[in-house]
Scaffold this motif. Sequence first.
Motif, PDB file in Angstrom:
ATOM      1  N   LEU A  29      22.110 -32.591  96.634  1.00 23.07           N
ATOM      2  CA  LEU A  29      21.092 -31.917  95.830  1.00 23.07           C
ATOM      3  C   LEU A  29      20.105 -31.184  96.726  1.00 23.07           C
ATOM      4  O   LEU A  29      19.671 -30.074  96.419  1.00 23.07           O
ATOM      5  CB  LEU A  29      20.349 -32.919  94.945  1.00 23.07           C
ATOM      6  CG  LEU A  29      21.116 -33.491  93.766  1.00 23.07           C
ATOM      7  CD1 LEU A  29      20.281 -34.557  93.062  1.00 23.07           C
ATOM      8  CD2 LEU A  29      21.518 -32.420  92.791  1.00 23.07           C
ATOM      9  N   GLY A  30      19.759 -31.799  97.847  1.00 21.84           N
ATOM     10  CA  GLY A  30      18.811 -31.184  98.767  1.00 21.84           C
ATOM     11  C   GLY A  30      19.386 -29.976  99.461  1.00 21.84           C
ATOM     12  O   GLY A  30      18.764 -28.912  99.512  1.00 21.84           O
ATOM     13  N   ALA A  31      20.596 -30.115  99.997  1.00 25.73           N
ATOM     14  CA  ALA A  31      21.208 -29.030 100.760  1.00 25.73           C
ATOM     15  C   ALA A  31      21.571 -27.839  99.882  1.00 25.73           C
ATOM     16  O   ALA A  31      21.376 -26.691 100.266  1.00 25.73           O
ATOM     17  CB  ALA A  31      22.452 -29.542 101.490  1.00 25.73           C
ATOM     18  N   VAL A  32      22.080 -28.117  98.705  1.00 28.43           N
ATOM     19  CA  VAL A  32      22.558 -27.043  97.834  1.00 28.43           C
ATOM     20  C   VAL A  32      21.453 -26.474  96.947  1.00 28.43           C
ATOM     21  O   VAL A  32      21.378 -25.267  96.736  1.00 28.43           O
ATOM     22  CB  VAL A  32      23.744 -27.535  96.966  1.00 28.43           C
ATOM     23  CG1 VAL A  32      24.220 -26.453  96.017  1.00 28.43           C
ATOM     24  CG2 VAL A  32      24.891 -28.012  97.850  1.00 28.43           C
ATOM     25  N   HIS A  33      20.575 -27.350  96.452  1.00 33.65           N
ATOM     26  CA  HIS A  33      19.597 -26.910  95.448  1.00 33.65           C
ATOM     27  C   HIS A  33      18.144 -27.075  95.878  1.00 33.65           C
ATOM     28  O   HIS A  33      17.237 -26.719  95.128  1.00 33.65           O
ATOM     29  CB  HIS A  33      19.829 -27.672  94.139  1.00 33.65           C
ATOM     30  CG  HIS A  33      21.228 -27.537  93.636  1.00 33.65           C
ATOM     31  ND1 HIS A  33      21.714 -26.365  93.109  1.00 33.65           N
ATOM     32  CD2 HIS A  33      22.259 -28.415  93.622  1.00 33.65           C
ATOM     33  CE1 HIS A  33      22.992 -26.525  92.779  1.00 33.65           C
ATOM     34  NE2 HIS A  33      23.342 -27.761  93.087  1.00 33.65           N
ATOM     35  N   GLY A  34      17.915 -27.663  97.035  1.00 39.30           N
ATOM     36  CA  GLY A  34      16.549 -27.856  97.514  1.00 39.30           C
ATOM     37  C   GLY A  34      15.768 -28.871  96.708  1.00 39.30           C
ATOM     38  O   GLY A  34      14.542 -28.819  96.642  1.00 39.30           O
ATOM     39  N   LEU A  35      16.472 -29.821  96.093  1.00 35.00           N
ATOM     40  CA  LEU A  35      15.824 -30.832  95.256  1.00 35.00           C
ATOM     41  C   LEU A  35      16.134 -32.229  95.764  1.00 35.00           C
ATOM     42  O   LEU A  35      17.286 -32.528  96.099  1.00 35.00           O
ATOM     43  CB  LEU A  35      16.328 -30.759  93.806  1.00 35.00           C
ATOM     44  CG  LEU A  35      15.997 -29.526  92.991  1.00 35.00           C
ATOM     45  CD1 LEU A  35      16.735 -29.587  91.654  1.00 35.00           C
ATOM     46  CD2 LEU A  35      14.501 -29.405  92.775  1.00 35.00           C
ATOM     47  N   ALA A  36      15.133 -33.070  95.788  1.00 32.82           N
ATOM     48  CA  ALA A  36      15.359 -34.495  95.996  1.00 32.82           C
ATOM     49  C   ALA A  36      15.804 -35.086  94.663  1.00 32.82           C
ATOM     50  O   ALA A  36      15.549 -34.505  93.593  1.00 32.82           O
ATOM     51  CB  ALA A  36      14.074 -35.170  96.468  1.00 32.82           C
ATOM     52  N   GLU A 109      22.390 -25.960  87.424  1.00 32.23           N
ATOM     53  CA  GLU A 109      23.153 -25.874  88.667  1.00 32.23           C
ATOM     54  C   GLU A 109      23.231 -27.242  89.360  1.00 32.23           C
ATOM     55  O   GLU A 109      24.299 -27.647  89.825  1.00 32.23           O
ATOM     56  CB  GLU A 109      22.516 -24.851  89.606  1.00 32.23           C
ATOM     57  CG  GLU A 109      22.585 -23.427  89.090  1.00 32.23           C
ATOM     58  CD  GLU A 109      21.639 -22.481  89.828  1.00 32.23           C
ATOM     59  OE1 GLU A 109      20.841 -22.940  90.678  1.00 32.23           O
ATOM     60  OE2 GLU A 109      21.696 -21.275  89.540  1.00 32.23           O
ATOM     61  N   ALA A 110      22.105 -27.926  89.429  1.00 37.03           N
ATOM     62  CA  ALA A 110      22.058 -29.229  90.091  1.00 37.03           C
ATOM     63  C   ALA A 110      22.873 -30.259  89.319  1.00 37.03           C
ATOM     64  O   ALA A 110      23.525 -31.125  89.916  1.00 37.03           O
ATOM     65  CB  ALA A 110      20.609 -29.692  90.251  1.00 37.03           C
ATOM     66  N   ARG A 111      22.854 -30.171  88.005  1.00 39.07           N
ATOM     67  CA  ARG A 111      23.641 -31.102  87.183  1.00 39.07           C
ATOM     68  C   ARG A 111      25.139 -30.940  87.488  1.00 39.07           C
ATOM     69  O   ARG A 111      25.864 -31.927  87.600  1.00 39.07           O
ATOM     70  CB  ARG A 111      23.377 -30.863  85.698  1.00 39.07           C
ATOM     71  CG  ARG A 111      24.067 -31.862  84.790  1.00 39.07           C
ATOM     72  CD  ARG A 111      23.856 -31.532  83.325  1.00 39.07           C
ATOM     73  NE  ARG A 111      22.506 -31.766  82.894  1.00 39.07           N
ATOM     74  CZ  ARG A 111      22.077 -32.894  82.319  1.00 39.07           C
ATOM     75  NH1 ARG A 111      22.913 -33.877  82.110  1.00 39.07           N
ATOM     76  NH2 ARG A 111      20.836 -33.015  81.927  1.00 39.07           N
ATOM     77  N   ALA A 112      25.589 -29.699  87.661  1.00 41.50           N
ATOM     78  CA  ALA A 112      27.003 -29.464  87.993  1.00 41.50           C
ATOM     79  C   ALA A 112      27.349 -30.086  89.341  1.00 41.50           C
ATOM     80  O   ALA A 112      28.409 -30.701  89.505  1.00 41.50           O
ATOM     81  CB  ALA A 112      27.300 -27.965  87.990  1.00 41.50           C
ATOM     82  N   THR A 113      26.458 -29.957  90.311  1.00 42.78           N
ATOM     83  CA  THR A 113      26.667 -30.574  91.621  1.00 42.78           C
ATOM     84  C   THR A 113      26.690 -32.095  91.496  1.00 42.78           C
ATOM     85  O   THR A 113      27.535 -32.764  92.095  1.00 42.78           O
ATOM     86  CB  THR A 113      25.563 -30.130  92.609  1.00 42.78           C
ATOM     87  OG1 THR A 113      25.647 -28.722  92.782  1.00 42.78           O
ATOM     88  CG2 THR A 113      25.694 -30.821  93.946  1.00 42.78           C
ATOM     89  N   LEU A 114      25.780 -32.636  90.710  1.00 44.94           N
ATOM     90  CA  LEU A 114      25.718 -34.087  90.512  1.00 44.94           C
ATOM     91  C   LEU A 114      26.986 -34.603  89.825  1.00 44.94           C
ATOM     92  O   LEU A 114      27.498 -35.668  90.173  1.00 44.94           O
ATOM     93  CB  LEU A 114      24.475 -34.455  89.701  1.00 44.94           C
ATOM     94  CG  LEU A 114      24.189 -35.935  89.531  1.00 44.94           C
ATOM     95  CD1 LEU A 114      24.038 -36.635  90.872  1.00 44.94           C
ATOM     96  CD2 LEU A 114      22.931 -36.131  88.704  1.00 44.94           C
ATOM     97  N   GLU A 115      27.501 -33.841  88.874  1.00 49.44           N
ATOM     98  CA  GLU A 115      28.747 -34.244  88.210  1.00 49.44           C
ATOM     99  C   GLU A 115      29.892 -34.334  89.211  1.00 49.44           C
ATOM    100  O   GLU A 115      30.680 -35.284  89.182  1.00 49.44           O
ATOM    101  CB  GLU A 115      29.099 -33.261  87.089  1.00 49.44           C
ATOM    102  CG  GLU A 115      28.224 -33.408  85.864  1.00 49.44           C
ATOM    103  CD  GLU A 115      28.462 -32.311  84.830  1.00 49.44           C
ATOM    104  OE1 GLU A 115      29.336 -31.437  85.042  1.00 49.44           O
ATOM    105  OE2 GLU A 115      27.756 -32.327  83.813  1.00 49.44           O
ATOM    106  N   ARG A 116      29.987 -33.363  90.123  1.00 52.14           N
ATOM    107  CA  ARG A 116      31.033 -33.404  91.145  1.00 52.14           C
ATOM    108  C   ARG A 116      30.837 -34.605  92.081  1.00 52.14           C
ATOM    109  O   ARG A 116      31.796 -35.276  92.451  1.00 52.14           O
ATOM    110  CB  ARG A 116      31.064 -32.093  91.936  1.00 52.14           C
ATOM    111  CG  ARG A 116      31.643 -30.932  91.142  1.00 52.14           C
ATOM    112  CD  ARG A 116      31.877 -29.706  92.009  1.00 52.14           C
ATOM    113  NE  ARG A 116      30.653 -29.163  92.582  1.00 52.14           N
ATOM    114  CZ  ARG A 116      29.805 -28.339  91.964  1.00 52.14           C
ATOM    115  NH1 ARG A 116      30.065 -27.942  90.732  1.00 52.14           N
ATOM    116  NH2 ARG A 116      28.727 -27.886  92.563  1.00 52.14           N
ATOM    117  N   SER A 117      29.588 -34.859  92.448  1.00 52.34           N
ATOM    118  CA  SER A 117      29.303 -36.020  93.306  1.00 52.34           C
ATOM    119  C   SER A 117      29.678 -37.318  92.606  1.00 52.34           C
ATOM    120  O   SER A 117      30.248 -38.226  93.226  1.00 52.34           O
ATOM    121  CB  SER A 117      27.819 -36.057  93.689  1.00 52.34           C
ATOM    122  OG  SER A 117      27.477 -34.956  94.491  1.00 52.34           O
TER     123      SER A 117
END
Length: 150
Positions: A29-36, A109-117
């Motif tokens: 989340l941090g690297a891709v979206h800049g979010l903790a 966008e972050a939710r999609a990354t989290l789903e993959r994780s």
Amino acid sequence: MAMSDSSLAAILRLLRAQSFVEARIDPGLGAVHGLALREFMFLVQLDQAPANRLRRVDLAGRLNVSQSTITRLALPLEKLGFVKREADPRDARVGYVVLTKVGRQRVAEARATLERSAEGIFRDRWTDKDIATLASLLGRFTAALPGDVT
């Protein structure tokens, strides 16, 4: 094993599992979206709220943190344009945190990354039934809280 031993073992395993999951999710989340992860959870609560806005006190309750923590979390997100503050026109003491259009996009966008994780974390070790059972059991912790994230 006595109930207290089982309870302690369950809590310790839950805390260890939380650390395991956070270590695999937070960097992405941090690297891709800049979010903790904590910022993501903050934004998700707003994304799921009516009109994408919540009073600070309600947001604090949903995240189990103090109102001052909400203020500290909101400041950088506000500077990035993900949230904005809004006053209640009828009561100057009441302040809202509102998710902006840019913030809604970042959450999606972050939710999609989290789903993959999440898929990566559960892959090869868990069946769909196992995952559903885990989600149900963990839901017991948050069932009484407003804003349970699904």
